[in-house]
Design a protein around this motif. Structure first.
Motif, PDB file in Angstrom:
ATOM      1  N   MET A  31       0.974  -1.314   0.106  1.00 19.04           N
ATOM      2  CA  MET A  31      -0.004  -0.123  -0.080  1.00 19.04           C
ATOM      3  C   MET A  31       0.766   1.266  -0.137  1.00 19.04           C
ATOM      4  N   ALA A  32       1.897   1.209   0.682  1.00 17.96           N
ATOM      5  CA  ALA A  32       2.736   2.395   0.884  1.00 17.96           C
ATOM      6  C   ALA A  32       3.952   2.744  -0.009  1.00 17.96           C
ATOM      7  N   MET A  33       4.342   1.743  -0.831  1.00 17.34           N
ATOM      8  CA  MET A  33       5.389   1.789  -1.820  1.00 17.34           C
ATOM      9  C   MET A  33       5.260   0.815  -3.070  1.00 17.34           C
ATOM     10  N   ILE A  34       6.128   1.347  -4.052  1.00 12.60           N
ATOM     11  CA  ILE A  34       6.064   0.686  -5.226  1.00 12.60           C
ATOM     12  C   ILE A  34       6.101  -0.948  -5.077  1.00 12.60           C
ATOM     13  N   GLU A  35       5.488  -1.377  -6.053  1.00 17.95           N
ATOM     14  CA  GLU A  35       5.183  -2.844  -5.907  1.00 17.95           C
ATOM     15  C   GLU A  35       6.442  -3.753  -6.115  1.00 17.95           C
ATOM     16  N   ALA A  36       7.652  -2.990  -6.692  1.00 20.86           N
ATOM     17  CA  ALA A  36       8.820  -3.903  -6.676  1.00 20.86           C
ATOM     18  C   ALA A  36       9.348  -3.976  -5.423  1.00 20.86           C
ATOM     19  N   ALA A  37       9.141  -3.235  -4.434  1.00 23.24           N
ATOM     20  CA  ALA A  37       9.637  -3.202  -3.133  1.00 23.24           C
ATOM     21  C   ALA A  37       9.156  -4.362  -2.329  1.00 23.24           C
ATOM     22  N   TYR A  38       7.888  -4.649  -2.704  1.00 28.32           N
ATOM     23  CA  TYR A  38       7.214  -5.970  -1.976  1.00 28.32           C
ATOM     24  C   TYR A  38       7.895  -7.034  -2.213  1.00 28.32           C
ATOM     25  N   PHE A  39       8.290  -7.312  -3.602  1.00 27.77           N
ATOM     26  CA  PHE A  39       8.982  -8.461  -4.003  1.00 27.77           C
ATOM     27  C   PHE A  39      10.550  -8.441  -3.754  1.00 27.77           C
ATOM     28  N   TYR A  40      11.137  -7.368  -3.951  1.00 30.76           N
ATOM     29  CA  TYR A  40      12.696  -7.312  -3.689  1.00 30.76           C
ATOM     30  C   TYR A  40      13.044  -5.871  -2.798  1.00 30.76           C
ATOM     31  N   ALA A 197       8.805   7.251 -10.516  1.00 32.26           N
ATOM     32  CA  ALA A 197       8.083   8.532 -10.483  1.00 32.26           C
ATOM     33  C   ALA A 197       6.573   8.293 -11.168  1.00 32.26           C
ATOM     34  N   ALA A 198       6.590   7.460 -12.044  1.00 33.59           N
ATOM     35  CA  ALA A 198       5.294   7.279 -12.856  1.00 33.59           C
ATOM     36  C   ALA A 198       4.484   6.299 -11.901  1.00 33.59           C
ATOM     37  N   ASP A 199       5.013   5.378 -11.073  1.00 32.92           N
ATOM     38  CA  ASP A 199       4.262   4.685  -9.979  1.00 32.92           C
ATOM     39  C   ASP A 199       3.478   5.568  -8.893  1.00 32.92           C
ATOM     40  N   VAL A 200       4.421   6.435  -8.599  1.00 31.12           N
ATOM     41  CA  VAL A 200       3.982   7.436  -7.355  1.00 31.12           C
ATOM     42  C   VAL A 200       2.807   8.095  -8.186  1.00 31.12           C
ATOM     43  N   ALA A 201       3.121   8.647  -9.185  1.00 32.61           N
ATOM     44  CA  ALA A 201       2.003   9.681 -10.151  1.00 32.61           C
ATOM     45  C   ALA A 201       0.818   8.824 -10.072  1.00 32.61           C
ATOM     46  N   ALA A 207      -8.651   7.284  -8.802  1.00 28.67           N
ATOM     47  CA  ALA A 207      -9.095   7.098 -10.302  1.00 28.67           C
ATOM     48  C   ALA A 207      -7.903   6.990 -11.219  1.00 28.67           C
ATOM     49  N   ALA A 208      -6.549   7.489 -10.725  1.00 29.78           N
ATOM     50  CA  ALA A 208      -5.416   7.191 -11.385  1.00 29.78           C
ATOM     51  C   ALA A 208      -4.997   5.792 -11.216  1.00 29.78           C
ATOM     52  N   HIS A 209      -5.216   5.192  -9.923  1.00 26.70           N
ATOM     53  CA  HIS A 209      -4.751   3.716  -9.825  1.00 26.70           C
ATOM     54  C   HIS A 209      -5.660   2.898 -10.594  1.00 26.70           C
ATOM     55  N   VAL A 343      -8.000   2.023   4.838  1.00 27.02           N
ATOM     56  CA  VAL A 343      -7.559   3.007   5.685  1.00 27.02           C
ATOM     57  C   VAL A 343      -5.855   3.194   5.043  1.00 27.02           C
ATOM     58  N   GLY A 344      -5.353   2.147   4.442  1.00 25.34           N
ATOM     59  CA  GLY A 344      -4.357   2.304   3.542  1.00 25.34           C
ATOM     60  C   GLY A 344      -4.244   3.601   2.474  1.00 25.34           C
ATOM     61  N   ALA A 345      -5.591   3.449   1.734  1.00 24.52           N
ATOM     62  CA  ALA A 345      -5.946   4.456   0.771  1.00 24.52           C
ATOM     63  C   ALA A 345      -6.013   5.648   1.441  1.00 24.52           C
ATOM     64  N   LEU A 346      -6.500   5.799   2.729  1.00 27.03           N
ATOM     65  CA  LEU A 346      -6.576   7.319   3.320  1.00 27.03           C
ATOM     66  C   LEU A 346      -5.328   7.717   3.568  1.00 27.03           C
ATOM     67  N   LEU A 347      -4.085   6.857   4.101  1.00 25.73           N
ATOM     68  CA  LEU A 347      -3.118   7.205   4.465  1.00 25.73           C
ATOM     69  C   LEU A 347      -2.240   7.598   3.373  1.00 25.73           C
ATOM     70  N   PHE A 348      -2.211   6.474   2.216  1.00 23.52           N
ATOM     71  CA  PHE A 348      -0.895   6.643   1.279  1.00 23.52           C
ATOM     72  C   PHE A 348      -1.305   7.358  -0.086  1.00 23.52           C
ATOM     73  N   ASN A 349      -2.804   7.277  -0.358  1.00 22.36           N
ATOM     74  CA  ASN A 349      -3.227   7.754  -1.534  1.00 22.36           C
ATOM     75  C   ASN A 349      -3.272   9.203  -1.786  1.00 22.36           C
ATOM     76  N   GLY A 350      -2.853   9.781  -2.732  1.00 23.34           N
ATOM     77  CA  GLY A 350      -3.118  11.241  -3.099  1.00 23.34           C
ATOM     78  C   GLY A 350      -4.460  11.801  -2.655  1.00 23.34           C
ATOM     79  N   SER A 351      -5.302  11.087  -2.579  1.00 21.63           N
ATOM     80  CA  SER A 351      -6.544  11.520  -2.519  1.00 21.63           C
ATOM     81  C   SER A 351      -7.108  11.564  -0.905  1.00 21.63           C
TER      82      SER A 351
END
Length: 415
Positions: A31-40, A197-201, A207-209, A343-351
């Protein structure tokens, strides 16, 4: 404290409650960081000692193991629902399949709107297959589960051989083309700044997700069936066997349960503890990390799930101040699982607060204890007033195609 309904099995609720809490401690990374960090982990937000400590704790105690337990409990739930349907004179398939169809809808919404790591869609799809086996005795279910685990882990042998060959080429001097290919593979594990940067955006809004999920991987929930579906099905069958034999309901003699807890937990801790040490010593070199984390860990996940189930059964009484709160979380596991994503969306999403991509692994894990506390507070509070969790009620009503009563009445609750 919310009273337990008369037809509940407290042990299953306690197991389910602890499992859904544990799942959030892993999902928070996705929820908090890019998907690649979950796996590596070194791919993002992994600079300090605290990040390594939190990774090691999750790797040894949680990651993959709690999902195994949750999947087992889902399988046990299938058998329980079908048994009760048959006992009430209803056709089990008429009860089961509408539930799975609606669960698939919830899972797809969860994937497209909130979290790429949804498991509900996979559960729904594999649950449709798992129904075929629910009437089998525990012994046959166990054999089929073992066959499923063998099939799901067979590719690991081939992948490990390929990785060993790559490592040999890198260390012993392969051709320039081979060494370039290996270097490219190493580099691919850590995304370029533009990709990050594209992942964060893409997380600047819900809606962007959703747009990104639909554009980049719209069929991912369905691709999970050939991906890790066999393992999920095998875990469900193991859960059915555990339910039918009385293991997951706490009906086994204490001595047998102690043996399962001791042997299975010891095997899990030995493998994952030794692997964590080796990975840390190698500083997450891919040729050490990938096989230990992704290839050889698979057979130990169901072992860990069974060991955890046994340990929880031994440690938690069927009733009591703590047990009742945890059981309430388990009775509302569906609401708590999706609620944690909200809750994760509230904390981490730009919305919401927009913290996505701003925290390290250890920092994002600091949100886990407060969310656990929230689950333990609101679940019994809600169940003291209502018969089901809010999403359990919605799922039940949609699957039955009728408005189910929600508010609790003073009479004995038969829900």
């Amino acid at each position: 404290m919310a009273p337990l309904a008369s037809d509940r099995i407290p042990t299953l609720d306690i197991l389910r409650g602890l499992a859904v809490m544990g799942i959030f401690s892993v999902n928070v990374v996705g929820m908090a960081m890019i998907e690649a960090a979950y796996f590596y982990p070194p791919a993002f937000g992994f600079d300090g000692i605290a990040d390594r400590v939190m990774w090691a704790a999750n790797f040894i105690l949680v990651d993959g193991k709690i999902r195994a337990l949750f999947s087992m409990l889902f399988g046990a739930g299938i058998a329980l629902v079908c048994e009760r349907a048959a006992a009430s004179g209803r056709e089990p398939w008429r009860v089961h399949y509408p539930r799975m169809v609606m669960l698939l809808g919830f899972g797809l919404a969860h994937y497209y709107l909130l979290l790429w790591g949804d498991i509900l869609a996979n559960y729904a799809l594999m649950g449709m297959i798992g129904f075929v086996f629910w009437r089998l005795p525990a012994e046959r279910l166990l054999v089929l589960a073992l066959v499923g685990f063998a099939l799901s882990n067979a590719p690991a042998v081939l992948y490990s051989q390929q990785l060993a060959t790559m490592h040999a080429l890198e260390t012993a001097g392969g051709t320039p083309e081979e060494r370039a290919a290996i270097a490219t593979w190493r580099t691919s594990l850590i995304p370029a700044p533009a990709v990050i940067a594209a992942d964060v955006a893409a997380h600047r809004s819900v809606a962007a997700h959703a747009e990104r999920m639909w554009r980049e991987n719209p069929l991912r929930p369905f691709e999970s069936v050939p991906g890790y579906g066999i393992e999920t099905l095998a875990l469900m069958l193991l859960g059915m066997a555990g339910y039918r034999s009385g293991f997951l309901t706490g009906a086994w003699p204490r001595r047998r349960t102690v043996q399962v807890a001791a042997w299975c937990s010891a095997a899990s801790l030995l493998y994952f503890g030794a692997s964590a040490w080796a990975i840390l010593q190698a500083d997450f070199d891919p040729f050490t990390f990938v096989p230990l984390d992704q290839y050889w860990a698979g057979p130990l996940r169901p072992v860990a799930g069974a060991g955890y189930a046994a340990a929880i059964i031994l440690l938690f009484p069927r009733s009591g101040a703590v047990a009742d709160r945890v059981a309430a979380v388990g009775r509302m596991a569906f609401s708590n699982y999706l609620g944690a994503s909200l809750v994760g969306a509230l904390l981490f999403n730009g919305s919401g607060f927009g913290l996505y991509g701003q925290l390290s692994r250890a920092q994002c894990w600091l949100f886990v204890p407060p969310v656990w506390a929230l689950m333990l507070w609101w679940s019994p509070w809600w169940l003291a007033r209502f018969r089901y969790g809010p999403l359990e009620w919605a799922w039940r009503s949609l699957a039955r195609w009728r408005w189910e009563p929600l508010r609790r009445v003073k009479e004995k609750d038969h829900g």
